[in-house]
Design a protein around this motif. Structure first.
Motif, PDB file in Angstrom:
ATOM      1  N   SER A 118     105.677 -30.070 -49.318  1.00  0.00           N
ATOM      2  CA  SER A 118     104.900 -29.178 -48.454  1.00  0.00           C
ATOM      3  C   SER A 118     104.158 -28.153 -49.310  1.00  0.00           C
ATOM      4  N   SER A 119     103.262 -27.404 -48.687  1.00  0.00           N
ATOM      5  CA  SER A 119     102.513 -26.376 -49.418  1.00  0.00           C
ATOM      6  C   SER A 119     103.422 -25.242 -49.878  1.00  0.00           C
ATOM      7  N   ASN A 120     104.602 -25.103 -49.255  1.00  0.00           N
ATOM      8  CA  ASN A 120     105.580 -24.104 -49.714  1.00  0.00           C
ATOM      9  C   ASN A 120     106.261 -24.542 -51.006  1.00  0.00           C
ATOM     10  N   GLU A 121     106.303 -25.864 -51.224  1.00  0.00           N
ATOM     11  CA  GLU A 121     106.977 -26.394 -52.418  1.00  0.00           C
ATOM     12  C   GLU A 121     106.007 -26.595 -53.587  1.00  0.00           C
ATOM     13  N   ILE A 122     104.819 -27.123 -53.286  1.00  0.00           N
ATOM     14  CA  ILE A 122     103.824 -27.379 -54.326  1.00  0.00           C
ATOM     15  C   ILE A 122     102.481 -26.811 -53.893  1.00  0.00           C
ATOM     16  N   GLU A 123     101.927 -25.926 -54.739  1.00  0.00           N
ATOM     17  CA  GLU A 123     100.576 -25.409 -54.507  1.00  0.00           C
ATOM     18  C   GLU A 123      99.589 -26.369 -55.165  1.00  0.00           C
ATOM     19  N   LEU A 124      98.616 -26.821 -54.384  1.00  0.00           N
ATOM     20  CA  LEU A 124      97.605 -27.747 -54.894  1.00  0.00           C
ATOM     21  C   LEU A 124      96.258 -27.045 -55.021  1.00  0.00           C
ATOM     22  N   ARG A 125      95.698 -27.095 -56.220  1.00  0.00           N
ATOM     23  CA  ARG A 125      94.339 -26.614 -56.454  1.00  0.00           C
ATOM     24  C   ARG A 125      93.486 -27.805 -56.865  1.00  0.00           C
ATOM     25  N   VAL A 126      92.223 -27.786 -56.494  1.00  0.00           N
ATOM     26  CA  VAL A 126      91.324 -28.843 -56.963  1.00  0.00           C
ATOM     27  C   VAL A 126      90.118 -28.199 -57.639  1.00  0.00           C
ATOM     28  N   ASP A 127      89.554 -28.920 -58.597  1.00  0.00           N
ATOM     29  CA  ASP A 127      88.397 -28.434 -59.354  1.00  0.00           C
ATOM     30  C   ASP A 127      87.333 -29.517 -59.329  1.00  0.00           C
ATOM     31  N   ALA A 128      86.225 -29.238 -58.632  1.00  0.00           N
ATOM     32  CA  ALA A 128      85.160 -30.227 -58.497  1.00  0.00           C
ATOM     33  C   ALA A 128      84.144 -30.155 -59.631  1.00  0.00           C
ATOM     34  N   ASN A 129      84.178 -29.086 -60.442  1.00  0.00           N
ATOM     35  CA  ASN A 129      83.200 -28.923 -61.529  1.00  0.00           C
ATOM     36  C   ASN A 129      81.765 -29.166 -61.058  1.00  0.00           C
ATOM     37  N   GLY A 130      81.464 -28.723 -59.809  1.00  0.00           N
ATOM     38  CA  GLY A 130      80.100 -28.841 -59.288  1.00  0.00           C
ATOM     39  C   GLY A 130      79.707 -30.230 -58.831  1.00  0.00           C
ATOM     40  N   ALA A 131      80.688 -31.093 -58.561  1.00  0.00           N
ATOM     41  CA  ALA A 131      80.387 -32.503 -58.279  1.00  0.00           C
ATOM     42  C   ALA A 131      79.830 -32.765 -56.877  1.00  0.00           C
TER      43      ALA A 131
END
Length: 345
Positions: A171-184
């Protein structure tokens, strides 16, 4: 009198590392070395080809000029180098290093004494789906509670499936997910993609569209269901007034400070101050420096006492990095003083 010299060094990646700008196999960097009264100061000018605003043909000539004019002093040199942020950063490090009792301890703290650690995100590089999946498993196994995944290289549906597979288990309480699109993302499709990502309780997305599209980014930040972090957008904005205008226009939810790309410690402090003035939060990220530059960024970051996971886990990417006390353990960056520096070039 201070004596100054410089040396170029090529860092070799252990594994080719994929970004939306292509595959990285090597990373060139330079070191400014100062000498005075038997003491030595070391600073890394971490140029990032294809990304740094100071990726120009006369870059090495500029470092040579700095070394020949070192006795102008740090303040005057920084003013002369406003369009060379990575050299500004190298100089700041070198002067701090020269003044310290230990060439590598620039900001003494509980971090450098090994008493406190810095929470960091685990970075997952772009590549084939199976390769990315294996990286995710490895990060989770080694104790990361925040994972940053670069997206935009394979098809969006496959990337969403990867993120869904994490969310099925954590869950979001257990794992924080970030994404990086680098302008894609294309501005016309960005909002739709952000809505899809937001269903997976993503913490934030870095630079969803290419930098320089100020009005489009401002509109995206005003409508987004998912917090947006400016990254490349900060590169090449030199004056304090222009920095202020940019943040007041776009109104991002986060900014990301990369000292090598935005003018070192002083440049980072400007951006952070302006972000906080505009109700935006921030974190600090390394930009593929060796352990010399990473060490400086980590020590500086600790002094700012951010509670967010930082982007400082890149020290293990290279085969020929320098041995240092920096160590990634259980999703944190730690300073292990039983491990010693070995800086030989």
């Amino acid at each position: 009198m201070i004596k100054a010299s410089y040396k170029k060094y090529i860092l070799n990646f252990k594994n080719p590392s994929g970004t939306s700008r292509g595959i990285l196999r090597t990373k060139e960097t330079w070191f400014i070395i100062l000498e005075k009264n038997g003491k030595i100061g070391i600073g890394e000018t971490g140029l990032f080809r294809g990304l740094s605003i100071d990726d120009v043909p006369n870059y090495e000539e500029k470092i040579k000029w700095v070394c020949n004019n070192i006795n102008l002093g740090l303040h005057n040199l920084l003013k002369e180098l406003c369009e060379f942020p990575s050299i500004q950063f190298g100089l700041e490090q070198a002067f701090l290093s020269l003044e310290s009792n230990n060439s590598f301890e620039l900001f003494p703290s509980e971090f450098t004494r090994g008493e406190q650690a810095i929470p960091i995100n685990g970075l997952v590089w772009m590549g084939e789906k199976e390769f990315m999946k294996n990286q995710i498993k490895e990060k989770l196994k080694t104790g990361f509670s925040c994972i940053k995944m670069k997206i935009g290289a394979i098809d969006f549906e496959s990337e969403i499936e990867l993120l869904k597979s994490i969310r099925k288990e954590f869950s979001s309480n257990e794992i924080e997910l970030r994404v990086d699109a680098n302008g894609a993302f294309n501005p016309n499709e960005a909002l739709e993609k952000l809505e899809i990502l937001s269903e997976l309780e993503i913490h934030s997305i870095e630079q969803p569209i290419k930098q320089g599209q100020i009005q489009e980014m401002a509109e995206l930040c005003s409508k987004t269901p998912l917090p947006i972090a400016l990254d490349e957008e900060l590169i090449g904005v030199f004056s304090f007034e222009n920095k202020r205008k940019l943040l007041e226009t776009i109104k991002p939810q986060f900014i990301i400070s990369k000292p090598s790309l935005i003018g070192g410690f002083s440049g980072s402090k400007d951006w952070i101050q302006l972000a906080e003035n505009n109700n935006a939060d921030w974190w600090i990220t390394s930009a593929l420096e060796s352990n010399i530059g990473l060490n400086a960024i980590a020590q500086f970051t600790y002094t700012l006492q951010s509670k967010l996971p930082q982007g400082l886990g890149t020290g293990g990417l290279f085969t020929n990095n320098f041995e240092s006390p920096l160590e990634v353990l259980n999703g944190t960056l730690q300073y292990t003083n039983s491990k010693k520096w070995n800086f030989k070039i």
